[in-house]
Write a protein that holds these residues in place. Structure first.
Motif, mmCIF file in Angstrom:
data_model
loop_
_atom_site.group_PDB
_atom_site.id
_atom_site.type_symbol
_atom_site.label_atom_id
_atom_site.label_comp_id
_atom_site.label_asym_id
_atom_site.label_seq_id
_atom_site.Cartn_x
_atom_site.Cartn_y
_atom_site.Cartn_z
ATOM 1 N N PRO A 30 -5.071 2.762 6.266
ATOM 2 C CA PRO A 30 -6.138 1.746 6.395
ATOM 3 C C PRO A 30 -7.107 2.067 7.529
ATOM 4 O O PRO A 30 -8.323 1.852 7.393
ATOM 5 C CB PRO A 30 -5.353 0.455 6.669
ATOM 6 C CG PRO A 30 -4.010 0.684 6.055
ATOM 7 C CD PRO A 30 -3.724 2.147 6.286
ATOM 8 N N GLU A 31 -6.587 2.585 8.651
ATOM 9 C CA GLU A 31 -7.463 2.946 9.775
ATOM 10 C C GLU A 31 -8.400 4.081 9.397
ATOM 11 O O GLU A 31 -9.588 4.069 9.729
ATOM 12 C CB GLU A 31 -6.623 3.324 10.994
ATOM 13 C CG GLU A 31 -5.893 2.149 11.624
ATOM 14 C CD GLU A 31 -4.902 2.578 12.700
ATOM 15 O OE1 GLU A 31 -4.514 1.719 13.518
ATOM 16 O OE2 GLU A 31 -4.515 3.764 12.712
ATOM 17 N N GLY A 33 -9.303 4.765 6.351
ATOM 18 C CA GLY A 33 -10.233 4.212 5.371
ATOM 19 C C GLY A 33 -11.416 3.536 6.040
ATOM 20 O O GLY A 33 -12.569 3.700 5.618
ATOM 21 N N ASP A 34 -11.148 2.760 7.106
ATOM 22 C CA ASP A 34 -12.230 2.121 7.865
ATOM 23 C C ASP A 34 -13.102 3.168 8.561
ATOM 24 O O ASP A 34 -14.328 3.037 8.616
ATOM 25 C CB ASP A 34 -11.645 1.163 8.904
ATOM 26 C CG ASP A 34 -11.001 -0.061 8.263
ATOM 27 O OD1 ASP A 34 -11.316 -0.350 7.089
ATOM 28 O OD2 ASP A 34 -10.169 -0.709 8.927
ATOM 29 N N GLN A 35 -12.447 4.206 9.096
ATOM 30 C CA GLN A 35 -13.181 5.249 9.832
ATOM 31 C C GLN A 35 -14.152 6.005 8.926
ATOM 32 O O GLN A 35 -15.294 6.271 9.313
ATOM 33 C CB GLN A 35 -12.194 6.226 10.459
ATOM 34 C CG GLN A 35 -12.837 7.373 11.220
ATOM 35 C CD GLN A 35 -11.796 8.312 11.818
ATOM 36 O OE1 GLN A 35 -10.656 7.908 12.086
ATOM 37 N NE2 GLN A 35 -12.175 9.553 12.022
ATOM 38 N N TYR A 36 -13.684 6.336 7.718
ATOM 39 C CA TYR A 36 -14.513 7.136 6.806
ATOM 40 C C TYR A 36 -15.233 6.282 5.760
ATOM 41 O O TYR A 36 -15.977 6.823 4.938
ATOM 42 C CB TYR A 36 -13.648 8.186 6.112
ATOM 43 C CG TYR A 36 -13.162 9.273 7.030
ATOM 44 C CD1 TYR A 36 -13.997 10.327 7.414
ATOM 45 C CD2 TYR A 36 -11.853 9.258 7.526
ATOM 46 C CE1 TYR A 36 -13.548 11.336 8.257
ATOM 47 C CE2 TYR A 36 -11.393 10.269 8.377
ATOM 48 C CZ TYR A 36 -12.242 11.299 8.736
ATOM 49 O OH TYR A 36 -11.791 12.290 9.580
ATOM 50 N N GLN A 37 -15.007 4.975 5.791
ATOM 51 C CA GLN A 37 -15.670 4.048 4.868
ATOM 52 C C GLN A 37 -15.402 4.398 3.396
ATOM 53 O O GLN A 37 -16.316 4.500 2.579
ATOM 54 C CB GLN A 37 -17.181 4.027 5.130
ATOM 55 C CG GLN A 37 -17.568 3.445 6.484
ATOM 56 C CD GLN A 37 -17.188 1.970 6.599
ATOM 57 O OE1 GLN A 37 -17.752 1.122 5.891
ATOM 58 N NE2 GLN A 37 -16.247 1.647 7.482
ATOM 59 N N SER A 39 -12.042 4.169 0.147
ATOM 60 C CA SER A 39 -10.874 3.422 -0.284
ATOM 61 C C SER A 39 -9.588 4.073 0.207
ATOM 62 O O SER A 39 -9.567 5.258 0.572
ATOM 63 C CB SER A 39 -10.840 3.334 -1.816
ATOM 64 O OG SER A 39 -10.573 4.622 -2.371
ATOM 65 N N ARG A 40 -8.511 3.307 0.169
ATOM 66 C CA ARG A 40 -7.210 3.829 0.581
ATOM 67 C C ARG A 40 -6.741 4.933 -0.367
ATOM 68 O O ARG A 40 -6.057 5.864 0.041
ATOM 69 C CB ARG A 40 -6.191 2.696 0.621
ATOM 70 C CG ARG A 40 -4.831 3.109 1.174
ATOM 71 C CD ARG A 40 -3.976 1.903 1.448
ATOM 72 N NE ARG A 40 -2.675 2.287 1.989
ATOM 73 C CZ ARG A 40 -1.762 1.416 2.393
ATOM 74 N NH1 ARG A 40 -2.010 0.114 2.323
ATOM 75 N NH2 ARG A 40 -0.601 1.831 2.859
#
Length: 233
Positions: A30-31, A33-37, A39-40
């Protein structure tokens, strides 16, 4: 490249430059995913790519870690330079036994992720140096990926030509080590008899974008080579 390939390439570079050191835990999916924008699922495919390359390992309930030995720190050492790292390269001599262009057989094509009958370089070299170090190197490389390879390059380092002249970065190598009986090349160049052991090291080398660039087999005199490894359960 696809999104997951771009992400795996970026994480791979961070492993190489020490941003993620050996035995370091990577951020969670999840981290990342947020960093690279993304999906999981995309992050999972990127991590699975790195797992298949042998760069990271997933530990159930703990996370994903950069692989390495406990005494290693910082940068992940290149695994593709292999057996020649411990030798004085200026004293290694190469003799070209065979250099030809042939259609790839199915086994070679599968190893290099190309189509059968795509053209490849077929190279056999006898390499020797101090102290009484000798090996036979049987190698295939795809012409479309590695253009312009000439016989003169074979007397030096093909890897240097790939990185310096073609601008690629060699990332990793997957190896299988077996013992076998000598063939006619082993008898002629390594001076072995039919009862002497040969240590065969089959290797697929990868660029930093995950593309296989080399399928090779090295033959070593069985009692002249020591293999050390660490197994982690």
């Amino acid at each position: 490249m696809t999104k997951y390939e771009v992400i795996s390439s970026d994480i791979r570079k961070k492993i190489q430059n020490g941003t993620y050191g050996v035995n370091t835990k990577l951020p969670t999916e999840p981290e990342l995913g947020d960093q690279y924008q993304v999906s999981r699922i995309t992050i999972k495919k990127a991590i699975d790519q790195l797992v298949s390359e042998g760069l990271v390992i997933k530990r159930r309930g703990a996370g994903t870690f950069v692989k390495g030995l406990p005494e290693q720190e910082g940068r992940l050492p290149s695994q593709a330079n292999g057996l020649f790292n411990t030798l004085d390269k200026s004293r290694i001599k190469s003799e070209v036994v065979l250099f030809e262009i042939v259609p790839a057989q199915e086994t070679v094509a599968a190893k290099l992720s190309i189509q059968p009958d795509d053209f490849v370089y077929h190279i056999i070299r006898y390499r020797h140096g101090e102290p009484d170090w000798r090996t036979l190197d049987f190698c295939y490389m795809p012409i479309l990926l590695i253009p312009g390879l000439k016989k003169d390059h074979l007397y030096r380092s093909i890897y240097e030509y790939i990185e310096r002249d073609l601008g690629f970065r060699i990332q990793s190598a997957h190896r299988v080590i077996t013992a076998r009986r000598p063939d006619e090349y082993d008898r002629q160049y390594l001076g072995l008899t039919d009862s002497d052991p040969v240590l065969s090291i089959e290797q697929v080398g990868y660029l930093d974008n995950g593309t296989p660039f080399e399928y090779s087999t090295q033959h070593h005199i069985g009692d002249h080579y020591e293999f050390k490894t660490v197994s982690i359960r």
